[in-house]
Design an enzyme around this catalytic site. Sequence first.
Site, PDB file in Angstrom:
ATOM      1  N   ASP A   1     -53.079   6.463 103.320  1.00  0.00           N
ATOM      2  CA  ASP A   1     -54.088   6.063 104.307  1.00  0.00           C
ATOM      3  C   ASP A   1     -55.495   6.310 103.755  1.00  0.00           C
ATOM      4  O   ASP A   1     -55.670   6.889 102.689  1.00  0.00           O
ATOM      5  CB  ASP A   1     -53.851   6.779 105.641  1.00  0.00           C
ATOM      6  CG  ASP A   1     -53.987   8.295 105.526  1.00  0.00           C
ATOM      7  OD1 ASP A   1     -53.683   8.832 104.446  1.00  0.00           O
ATOM      8  OD2 ASP A   1     -54.418   8.932 106.504  1.00  0.00           O
TER       9      ASP A   1
ATOM     10  N   HIS B   1     -46.021   3.679  99.554  1.00  0.00           N
ATOM     11  CA  HIS B   1     -46.768   3.493 100.802  1.00  0.00           C
ATOM     12  C   HIS B   1     -48.213   3.890 100.502  1.00  0.00           C
ATOM     13  O   HIS B   1     -48.626   5.034 100.712  1.00  0.00           O
ATOM     14  CB  HIS B   1     -46.173   4.368 101.902  1.00  0.00           C
ATOM     15  CG  HIS B   1     -46.798   4.138 103.257  1.00  0.00           C
ATOM     16  ND1 HIS B   1     -46.419   3.118 104.077  1.00  0.00           N
ATOM     17  CD2 HIS B   1     -47.771   4.802 103.929  1.00  0.00           C
ATOM     18  CE1 HIS B   1     -47.122   3.161 105.202  1.00  0.00           C
ATOM     19  NE2 HIS B   1     -47.959   4.184 105.130  1.00  0.00           N
TER      20      HIS B   1
ATOM     21  N   ASP C   1     -37.675   2.832  97.849  1.00  0.00           N
ATOM     22  CA  ASP C   1     -38.896   2.320  97.209  1.00  0.00           C
ATOM     23  C   ASP C   1     -39.379   1.070  97.934  1.00  0.00           C
ATOM     24  O   ASP C   1     -39.320  -0.039  97.398  1.00  0.00           O
ATOM     25  CB  ASP C   1     -38.635   2.044  95.722  1.00  0.00           C
ATOM     26  CG  ASP C   1     -39.893   1.574  95.016  1.00  0.00           C
ATOM     27  OD1 ASP C   1     -41.004   1.844  95.535  1.00  0.00           O
ATOM     28  OD2 ASP C   1     -39.773   0.920  93.954  1.00  0.00           O
TER      29      ASP C   1
ATOM     30  N   GLU D   1     -44.631   7.628 100.398  1.00  0.00           N
ATOM     31  CA  GLU D   1     -46.088   7.676 100.403  1.00  0.00           C
ATOM     32  C   GLU D   1     -46.547   8.529  99.224  1.00  0.00           C
ATOM     33  O   GLU D   1     -45.749   9.200  98.570  1.00  0.00           O
ATOM     34  CB  GLU D   1     -46.605   8.258 101.735  1.00  0.00           C
ATOM     35  CG  GLU D   1     -48.127   8.115 101.873  1.00  0.00           C
ATOM     36  CD  GLU D   1     -48.650   8.318 103.295  1.00  0.00           C
ATOM     37  OE1 GLU D   1     -47.863   8.651 104.189  1.00  0.00           O
ATOM     38  OE2 GLU D   1     -49.868   8.131 103.487  1.00  0.00           O
TER      39      GLU D   1
HETATM   40  O1  G3I Z   1     -41.870  22.961 109.462  1.00  0.00           O
HETATM   41  C1  G3I Z   1     -40.679  22.231 109.758  1.00  0.00           C
HETATM   42  C2  G3I Z   1     -39.460  23.020 109.329  1.00  0.00           C
HETATM   43  O2  G3I Z   1     -39.383  24.201 110.053  1.00  0.00           O
HETATM   44  C3  G3I Z   1     -38.204  22.154 109.532  1.00  0.00           C
HETATM   45  O3  G3I Z   1     -37.083  22.815 109.033  1.00  0.00           O
HETATM   46  C4  G3I Z   1     -38.353  20.811 108.816  1.00  0.00           C
HETATM   47  C5  G3I Z   1     -37.170  19.901 109.096  1.00  0.00           C
HETATM   48  O4  G3I Z   1     -37.518  18.556 109.080  1.00  0.00           O
HETATM   49  O5  G3I Z   1     -39.532  20.178 109.255  1.00  0.00           O
HETATM   50  C6  G3I Z   1     -40.724  20.911 109.013  1.00  0.00           C
HETATM   51  O6  G3I Z   1     -41.807  20.189 109.499  1.00  0.00           O
HETATM   52  C7  G3I Z   1     -42.200  19.079 108.749  1.00  0.00           C
HETATM   53  C8  G3I Z   1     -43.682  19.213 108.442  1.00  0.00           C
HETATM   54  O7  G3I Z   1     -44.114  18.078 107.775  1.00  0.00           O
HETATM   55  C9  G3I Z   1     -43.998  20.442 107.599  1.00  0.00           C
HETATM   56  O8  G3I Z   1     -43.796  20.204 106.244  1.00  0.00           O
HETATM   57  C10 G3I Z   1     -41.979  17.826 109.589  1.00  0.00           C
HETATM   58  O9  G3I Z   1     -40.596  17.612 109.778  1.00  0.00           O
HETATM   59  C11 G3I Z   1     -42.571  16.626 108.899  1.00  0.00           C
HETATM   60  O10 G3I Z   1     -42.514  15.522 109.758  1.00  0.00           O
HETATM   61  C12 G3I Z   1     -44.004  16.898 108.535  1.00  0.00           C
HETATM   62  O11 G3I Z   1     -44.468  15.845 107.751  1.00  0.00           O
HETATM   63  C13 G3I Z   1     -45.858  15.751 107.554  1.00  0.00           C
HETATM   64  C14 G3I Z   1     -46.286  14.321 107.873  1.00  0.00           C
HETATM   65  O12 G3I Z   1     -47.651  14.140 107.576  1.00  0.00           O
HETATM   66  C15 G3I Z   1     -46.068  13.942 109.321  1.00  0.00           C
HETATM   67  O13 G3I Z   1     -46.825  14.721 110.154  1.00  0.00           O
HETATM   68  C16 G3I Z   1     -46.153  16.055 106.099  1.00  0.00           C
HETATM   69  O14 G3I Z   1     -45.923  17.434 105.835  1.00  0.00           O
HETATM   70  C17 G3I Z   1     -47.587  15.714 105.740  1.00  0.00           C
HETATM   71  O15 G3I Z   1     -47.747  15.829 104.351  1.00  0.00           O
HETATM   72  C18 G3I Z   1     -47.918  14.295 106.194  1.00  0.00           C
HETATM   73  O16 G3I Z   1     -49.265  14.077 105.963  1.00  0.00           O
HETATM   74  C19 G3I Z   1     -49.737  12.755 106.071  1.00  0.00           C
HETATM   75  C20 G3I Z   1     -50.984  12.811 106.927  1.00  0.00           C
HETATM   76  O17 G3I Z   1     -50.621  13.202 108.241  1.00  0.00           O
HETATM   77  C21 G3I Z   1     -51.730  11.496 106.949  1.00  0.00           C
HETATM   78  N1  G3I Z   1     -51.982  11.044 105.592  1.00  0.00           N
HETATM   79  C22 G3I Z   1     -50.798  10.913 104.808  1.00  0.00           C
HETATM   80  C23 G3I Z   1     -50.063  12.212 104.666  1.00  0.00           C
HETATM   81  C24 G3I Z   1     -48.856  12.111 103.779  1.00  0.00           C
HETATM   82  O18 G3I Z   1     -47.771  11.505 104.340  1.00  0.00           O
HETATM   83  O1  9MR Z   2     -49.599   4.761 107.124  1.00  0.00           O
HETATM   84  C1  9MR Z   2     -49.457   6.022 107.743  1.00  0.00           C
HETATM   85  C2  9MR Z   2     -49.284   7.099 106.722  1.00  0.00           C
HETATM   86  O2  9MR Z   2     -50.401   7.168 105.879  1.00  0.00           O
HETATM   87  C3  9MR Z   2     -48.961   8.426 107.410  1.00  0.00           C
HETATM   88  O3  9MR Z   2     -48.619   9.412 106.508  1.00  0.00           O
HETATM   89  C4  9MR Z   2     -47.803   8.290 108.353  1.00  0.00           C
HETATM   90  C5  9MR Z   2     -47.480   9.558 109.124  1.00  0.00           C
HETATM   91  O4  9MR Z   2     -48.535  10.022 109.837  1.00  0.00           O
HETATM   92  O5  9MR Z   2     -48.054   7.264 109.260  1.00  0.00           O
HETATM   93  C6  9MR Z   2     -48.281   6.018 108.672  1.00  0.00           C
HETATM   94  O6  9MR Z   2     -48.606   5.154 109.674  1.00  0.00           O
HETATM   95  C7  9MR Z   2     -47.529   4.687 110.431  1.00  0.00           C
HETATM   96  C8  9MR Z   2     -47.585   5.333 111.808  1.00  0.00           C
HETATM   97  O7  9MR Z   2     -47.382   6.729 111.748  1.00  0.00           O
HETATM   98  C9  9MR Z   2     -46.560   4.702 112.703  1.00  0.00           C
HETATM   99  N1  9MR Z   2     -46.709   3.277 112.720  1.00  0.00           N
HETATM  100  C10 9MR Z   2     -46.652   2.637 111.411  1.00  0.00           C
HETATM  101  C11 9MR Z   2     -47.667   3.197 110.462  1.00  0.00           C
HETATM  102  C12 9MR Z   2     -47.515   2.647 109.022  1.00  0.00           C
HETATM  103  O8  9MR Z   2     -47.156   1.377 108.909  1.00  0.00           O
END
Ligand code: G3I
Ligand code: 9MR
Length: 558
Positions: free
Chosen positions: A162, A481, A527, A536
């Site tokens: 993003d 992504h 992929d 991503e």
């Molecule tokens: O902490 C729990 C853990 O206790 C559990 O066992 C495990 C099982 O799934 O989940 C853990 O939580 C996870 C959390 O990350 C901590 O690492 C969540 O499931 C997981 O959904 C979450 O994912 C994060 C994701 O955003 C969704 O919120 C990623 O760490 C984080 O790197 C990612 O960050 C995004 C930004 O929001 C937006 N930009 C892109 C970026 C990369 O994807």
């Molecule tokens: O594109 C978004 C990505 O950068 C984020 O890591 C991710 C989780 O927050 O979300 C992606 O956006 C998606 C959104 O969460 C749900 N609708 C579809 C979006 C991507 O196509």
Amino acid sequence: LSAKSANPIRLNQVGYLPQEEKYVVIDQINPQNKLIVKNEKGHVVCRPKVVRTAKSSMSGKIRYIVDLSEIKAPGRYTIKLDKYQSSFNISEKAFHNLATSSLKAFYLIRSGIDISRKYAGKYARHCGHPDTTVIVHPSAASAARPSGTIISSPYGWYDAGDYNKYTVNSAYSIGLMLDVYEQNQNYFAKLNTNIPESKNSTPDILDEMMFNLKWLLTMQDPSDGGVYHKLTTPHFENFIMPDKCHQPRYVVAKSVTGTLDFAACMAQAARLLQGSKDYPEFSSKAREAAIKAYEWAKKNPNAFYKQININMNFKPSITTGEYGDFRSNDEIFWAATELYRLTGMSQYKEDAAKMMPSFFMNSSWGMVSELGLFSWISSNDSEMRTKSLNMLKRYCDNIIANVDKSDFQSPFGSRKFDFGWGCLGGSCCFPAIAMLYADKYIDPGKYKKYAIENMDYLLGRNATGYCYVTGFGYLSPMHPHHRISASDGIDAPFPGLLVGGPNPAQQDKVEKNLIYPSNSPDESYLDQTESYASNEIAINWNAALVGISCWLDATTYK
Ligand code: G3I
Ligand code: 9MR
């Protein structure tokens, strides 16, 4: 593609170091006595045997582990099994291109400037997101900057696939790369990544950090020291190029975690850039900013960022990345540690001692204690240093204990809890960096090989056969992504980017109607551009890749 992933010969597709162990794994086909390794001239070098078999605890698949360590001469080799074959390199410089490319990727994802042909070749593009007219969101208002105030907050890296800029993740990424810089200063003094600042007298890695730090400084409200959690559009942008994006951008809510992470990386940067010729004013500015941020955080210990609460109370609503985290002990520990190392003031050491963890763990954007522990390890405070080293040793000894039972001969990758969103950064590369600290400070020569084994996993010796870094290996992600790679009209994605990797939670599956090849945690990888939960890219994961590839490169590259 399917032919490539069907190849049962799983090996490090980038390269092996001459003096180190070299394992290859054969997936599911018993090679019996049919393996042959040939050199470039076609001469048979050896007919390797299987040293061990292992059954995956996740998929039940059988893996045959083959040891090629006896081959030490640099060169390119081919290993054959019936109709299958794979090539591999042995070189002192095995990781050099990966090291430069993973760092160079940060230049390619810079925001707010033209990315020019001279430095980016075909990935040149026009400036996007100048961020000179950013709106203060009502959640971020202060008396000095009421809601709707326009501020300028340019530059910095895009976070990931993003286009938003998030304080927590930015600060973490800088902190981790500065740690690795601190341990390898002679190496980085020579590493040239061909960026606009390469001509100056500052190492390129510090110039790259400065590009993001310059932005980060603008995220602090000068009236009270609090730091905005993120700079973002209300909703995720479409898959279009940066210069085509025109949605309004906001700074949103000050958070305690973002403010402490800011304080930590500013203090660290202030220390490392003291006396800099190229950035003469930075160190004192960063020092002051870090101190003020820490004070704000002490006064606002419960200012956790919770997006639902923001959206209940303020408009417009914000639906981009949350980076939510509801414990700040680790952020306090990291910030207090770095402020102590910068200023020597006892109040910071007291805070750090109070918040010191008892265990060393895998680290990523929301688990930052380990950056504080790394910092104590390189400090001259013998008490804190000893405690930190003991924790590090326990952690490393624990994760290396299973290697000889693992199915890919690596600390990472044989247990289901190894996998999840971004696991290749936080659970594969990060522990490898920890292992290199242990190798340097605890038992020289003992731990390095395990760092290399995680690298081997990352670069192809794994359950999918992917080399998970774009532009490297013969089977690597083509559709990350990543908005720019997906919309620039160039087939190949930006090189040097690490994808998040196998993630059994598959959070994107339903919405995007995705068909994952398997539910086995280690094979939950797709992929496809739509797969934001497994494919991503992100700065914190790439920071960990920079760490492992540069540090390993530094051990052999002259
Ligand atoms: O902490 C729990 C853990 O206790 C559990 O066992 C495990 C099982 O799934 O989940 C853990 O939580 C996870 C959390 O990350 C901590 O690492 C969540 O499931 C997981 O959904 C979450 O994912 C994060 C994701 O955003 C969704 O919120 C990623 O760490 C984080 O790197 C990612 O960050 C995004 C930004 O929001 C937006 N930009 C892109 C970026 C990369 O994807
Ligand atoms: O594109 C978004 C990505 O950068 C984020 O890591 C991710 C989780 O927050 O979300 C992606 O956006 C998606 C959104 O969460 C749900 N609708 C579809 C979006 C991507 O196509």
